[in-house]
Scaffold this active site. Structure first.
Site, PDB file in Angstrom:
ATOM      1  N   HIS A  84      -6.303 -40.273  -1.794  1.00 50.68           N
ATOM      2  CA  HIS A  84      -7.158 -41.299  -1.199  1.00 50.68           C
ATOM      3  C   HIS A  84      -7.513 -42.308  -2.278  1.00 50.68           C
ATOM      4  CE1 HIS A  84     -10.122 -43.194   1.380  1.00 50.68           C
ATOM      5  NE2 HIS A  84     -10.830 -43.339   0.281  1.00 50.68           N
ATOM      6  N   ASP A 163     -18.928 -39.906  11.202  1.00 50.39           N
ATOM      7  CA  ASP A 163     -18.653 -40.909  10.167  1.00 50.39           C
ATOM      8  C   ASP A 163     -18.192 -42.224  10.782  1.00 50.39           C
ATOM      9  OD1 ASP A 163     -18.164 -41.878   7.406  1.00 50.39           O
ATOM     10  OD2 ASP A 163     -16.137 -42.050   8.214  1.00 50.39           O
ATOM     11  N   ARG A 170     -23.267 -48.813   8.884  1.00 47.81           N
ATOM     12  CA  ARG A 170     -23.501 -49.176   7.470  1.00 47.81           C
ATOM     13  C   ARG A 170     -22.904 -50.539   7.153  1.00 47.81           C
ATOM     14  NH1 ARG A 170     -20.471 -44.840   4.702  1.00 47.81           N
ATOM     15  NH2 ARG A 170     -20.964 -45.971   2.800  1.00 47.81           N
ATOM     16  N   SER A 185     -18.660 -39.882   3.344  1.00 47.47           N
ATOM     17  CA  SER A 185     -17.823 -40.524   4.348  1.00 47.47           C
ATOM     18  C   SER A 185     -16.341 -40.246   4.066  1.00 47.47           C
ATOM     19  CB  SER A 185     -18.108 -42.035   4.320  1.00 47.47           C
ATOM     20  OG  SER A 185     -17.141 -42.758   5.019  1.00 47.47           O
ATOM     21  N   LYS A 189     -13.762 -36.995   6.037  1.00 48.00           N
ATOM     22  CA  LYS A 189     -12.481 -37.264   6.715  1.00 48.00           C
ATOM     23  C   LYS A 189     -11.338 -36.522   6.030  1.00 48.00           C
ATOM     24  CE  LYS A 189     -13.614 -41.585   6.425  1.00 48.00           C
ATOM     25  NZ  LYS A 189     -13.951 -42.988   6.452  1.00 48.00           N
TER      26      LYS A 189
HETATM   27  N1  URA Z   1     -14.358 -45.790   2.704  1.00 44.83           N
HETATM   28  C1  URA Z   1     -14.846 -44.901   3.589  1.00 44.83           C
HETATM   29  O1  URA Z   1     -14.110 -44.247   4.305  1.00 44.83           O
HETATM   30  N2  URA Z   1     -16.181 -44.761   3.649  1.00 44.83           N
HETATM   31  C2  URA Z   1     -17.022 -45.441   2.870  1.00 44.83           C
HETATM   32  O2  URA Z   1     -18.217 -45.254   2.978  1.00 44.83           O
HETATM   33  C3  URA Z   1     -16.493 -46.375   1.969  1.00 44.83           C
HETATM   34  C4  URA Z   1     -15.153 -46.520   1.899  1.00 44.83           C
END
Ligand code: URA
Length: 425
Positions: A84, A163, A170, A185, A189
């Site tokens: 990621h 999320d 957000r 967050s 995932k």
């Molecule tokens: N990427 C995400 O998936 N969540 C965040 O809060 C910031 C970047």
């Protein structure tokens, strides 16, 4: 157990620590619609201002994972591993990386996102390939993994729905830039995605979320701890994002550059990062005797895996990519060394050219973007092209050029900067 939302907000507002029960209730009640948007916005702001303890972040992440499904790849014969990136300008690394790691023997189940703001999205880039599909069912994902060893697709609505809802909130309430909220967050995932190992590419610099190394280190440490605590072998690399990665920023132009890398060529920085991340992903997967990724780029096996992956998702790897209708050259104003080329300025320019979106509902132009003819440290002559801007309409150039004002400098030879700054395990 039920709580009063205002009491939970007050606890965090006043610098207190939320109990596990309060966190479970808040995340679940918000997902069900039992906490109002304004109440969650207020709680998110209190978290941004007051922070969270390590047990709080861990519980918050857990609650977000439990809000949806957890995927399972145990049917596969190969170990799973993923990457990621926290997002940067010209960051096309997933495109060569996923097939590269598959060519070395691991399975890569990558759920990816679309771009918002000045950083591009992997799915937008891949969608510039005619026929390629981002939306797959879990069964289709498994099938692509079996045939190609790697899949890159959109997360379904069943994955961490808490999320999905909270991130959208957000985004419009000034509460994105909170390390506990970003870490929970991203990791909710990735853990729900079911990967066995994870490598985090935490970007630092003008084109990144984290502008300085100490914030980036804290984010990396928080995410590595969350992954490790959930049984996912997790490491992070801190990598530089002061200047764009590679020489292409946009969608189709980044696909073309990724194909160059898979053909054994491409810009040195993209190759260096792809190989470093691939080695980490293979170590995480336990494949310490695997073929070296640099060799898989040379011998064509990574390219074969790319072709299988694109074809398995409906794309035609031989199809011509969209080409821009209009282009505009930015020329070097004097002779010297390119001493600075700012990632943020180039990212905003590409976005204004149409490569990115301002709102989730917007469409992107696949042909729009920026091609770099020089990188920091290169010698340039007055009048030589520095950048080419690509767009579908000429009226996009003016605002893109405004974004580039002050974004590059010609001067003395800059000291070379390392691309990989640190490794956090
Ligand atoms: N990427 C995400 O998936 N969540 C965040 O809060 C910031 C970047």
């Amino acid at each position: 157990m039920s709580f009063d939302a205002v009491d939970v907000i007050r606890t965090k507002r006043d610098g207190g620590v939320l109990s596990a029960e309060q966190i479970d209730w808040a995340v679940d009640a918000y997902t069900r619609g039992a906490i109002a948007e304004e109440q969650m916005a207020s709680l998110a702001m209190a978290i941004l201002l007051r922070g969270m303890t390590r047990p709080e972040v861990a519980r918050w992440t857990d609650a977000m994972i439990r809000s949806g499904e957890r995927m399972d790849w145990s049917e596969l014969s190969s170990p799973t591993t993923d990457k990621h990136s926290t997002g940067g300008v010209g960051d096309k690394i997933t495109l060569p990386l996923a097939p590269l790691v598959a060519a070395c023997g691991a399975a890569v189940p990558q759920l990816s996102g679309r771009g918002l703001g000045h950083t591009g999205g992997t799915l937008d880039k891949l969608e510039s390939i005619p026929g390629w599909r981002a939306s797959l069912s879990n069964e289709e994902m498994l099938e692509v993994l079996r045939t190609a060893g790697a899949v890159v697709c959109a997360a379904g609505t069943g994955l961490a729905p808490a999320d999905r809802k909270l991130y959208a909130l957000r985004d419009v309430t000034g509460t994105v830039e909170s390390i506990p909220l970003i870490a929970s967050s991203i990791m909710s995932k990735k853990i729900a995605e079911g990967t066995g190992a994870l490598v985090l590419d935490v970007k630092v610099g003008s084109g990144a979320f984290m502008k300085n190394a100490s914030d980036a280190r804290e984010l990396a440490r928080t995410m590595v701890d969350l992954g490790t605590d959930h049984g996912v072998r997790t490491v992070a690399l801190l990598t530089a994002m002061d200047t764009p990665l590679g020489r292409a920023v946009g969608n189709a132009v980044e696909v073309a550059e990724s194909v160059e890398v898979l053909s054994g060529g491409g810009p040195a920085d993209v190759v260096e990062l792809a190989v470093a991340l691939a080695r980490e992903m293979l170590i995480g997967a336990g494949l310490t005797d695997a073929k070296d990724p640099a060799e898989a780029l040379r011998d064509g096996s990574a390219m074969d895996a790319w072709r299988r992956m694109i074809t398995a998702q409906g794309g035609d790897p031989d199809a011509a990519l969209p080409i821009p209708r209009e282009s505009h050259e930015v020329k070097a104003p004097e002779t010297g060394f390119l001493s600075r080329l700012d990632a943020y300025g180039v990212g905003v320019a590409a976005w204004r050219l149409g490569a990115g979106r301002a709102r989730k509902e917007d469409t992107v132009s696949y042909a729009a973007g920026v091609t770099l003819h020089a990188k920091p440290g290169d010698e340039v002559r007055e009048g030589q092209p520095l950048l080419t801007l690509h767009a579908d309409e000429t009226d996009r150039f003016e605002r893109a050029l405004e974004a580039l004002e002050g974004a590059y400098e010609i001067g003395g030879k800059p000291d070379p900067q390392p691309l990989i700054i640190d490794r956090i395990a």
